[in-house]
Design an enzyme around this catalytic site. Structure first.
Site, PDB file in Angstrom:
ATOM      1  CG  LEU A 154      65.217 -18.743  73.696  1.00  0.00           C
ATOM      2  CD1 LEU A 154      66.180 -17.713  74.281  1.00  0.00           C
ATOM      3  CD2 LEU A 154      65.426 -20.085  74.366  1.00  0.00           C
ATOM      4  CG  ASP A 155      59.445 -20.731  77.003  1.00  0.00           C
ATOM      5  OD1 ASP A 155      59.555 -19.909  77.923  1.00  0.00           O
ATOM      6  OD2 ASP A 155      59.891 -21.885  77.065  1.00  0.00           O
ATOM      7  CE  LYS A 156      55.114 -12.739  79.078  1.00  0.00           C
ATOM      8  NZ  LYS A 156      53.710 -12.442  79.401  1.00  0.00           N
ATOM      9  CB  SER A 179      63.090 -19.575  78.008  1.00  0.00           C
ATOM     10  OG  SER A 179      62.384 -20.723  78.409  1.00  0.00           O
TER      11      SER A 179
END
Length: 243
Positions: free
Chosen positions: A105-107, A109
């Site tokens: 998951l990106d930072k 999210s």
């Protein structure tokens, strides 16, 4: 344990996925009883042979760990970070088993991410051929209507190819230009949800992963984790064709 393919032994030890283990072997970074192995397909008994990766003997995991974690926003999806940024590993520093995350998951999210020491499961769960569905709750700024929903379902052309949602549910309208939408996809390309939404001229305010395959975030608070139960594991193994 008996004779087992070398790449599976490495994966089961939590070092890498089977595919990445094959590359380690081809690169000459794996030895068995002091002999460098550079051919794939060999079978060994890890309880008898001394298997090393990068000169370090493997610690064989006789028990498997499967965790669901609620990643908070602001945490990067790595188990360590040379720059000292907050990461997943900060939440599991007291564990003896070597965990690694399943997908990312990106930072910015938040939401569900799985962690395990089972390399085979991690590889399959993120491989496109298995197409595990992932459901996200997205807070959107901008006017969202049925036409845009249909566009997501039909597919949107991005710079790296066509992408589309499997299911779109308009969960709630806060105002005419402020909406919560549930979006389900079966792929994991980089920032795929954000790029889909932004391609429609909308802005993502918040992004939460609710489901990863048959595993659900539920009411778990951010920063907390739980062990997957037997039914969840059965469902996951079935989808990934793990015997």
């Amino acid at each position: 344990m008996g004779l087992t393919r070398l790449n599976k032994i490495i994966a089961d030890a939590g070092i890498a996925s089977r595919r990445a283990a094959d590359q380690l072997i081809l690169d000459g970074r794996v030895s068995v009883d002091g002999q460098i192995i550079i051919e794939l397909g060999g079978k060994y008994d890890p309880e008898i042979s001394d298997i090393k990766v990068n000169g370090e003997s493997l610690k064989i995991n006789k028990s498997k760990t499967y965790l669901a974690f609620h990643k908070p926003a602001g945490i990067i999806s790595t188990m360590s970070d040379p720059e000292g940024r907050p990461n997943l590993g900060d939440y599991f520093a007291d564990r003896n088993d070597r965990l690694y995350h399943v997908g990312r998951l990106d930072k910015d999210s938040e939401g569900l991410i799985l962690l395990t020491n089972d390399g085979d499961l991690a590889h399959r769960a993120t491989h496109p051929s298995y197409g595990l569905e992932k459901k996200y709750l997205v807070e959107i700024e901008g006017e969202f209507n049925k036409g845009l929903s249909d566009q997501l379902l039909q597919g949107v052309r991005l710079e790296d190819g066509l992408a589309r949602a499997i299911k779109v549910v308009h969960a709630r309208a806060v105002s005419k230009t402020h909406h919560w939408v549930e979006i389900t996809i079966h792929e994991g390309r980089y920032h795929i949800i954000r790029r889909l939404i932004e391609s429609l001229g909308l802005q993502v305010l918040r992004l939460i992963r609710l489901d990863f395959g048959p595993i659900n975030l539920g009411e778990m608070k951010a920063g907390r984790h739980r062990v997957l139960n037997s039914q969840e594991l059965t469902n996951l193994f079935t989808l990934l064709n793990i015997k």
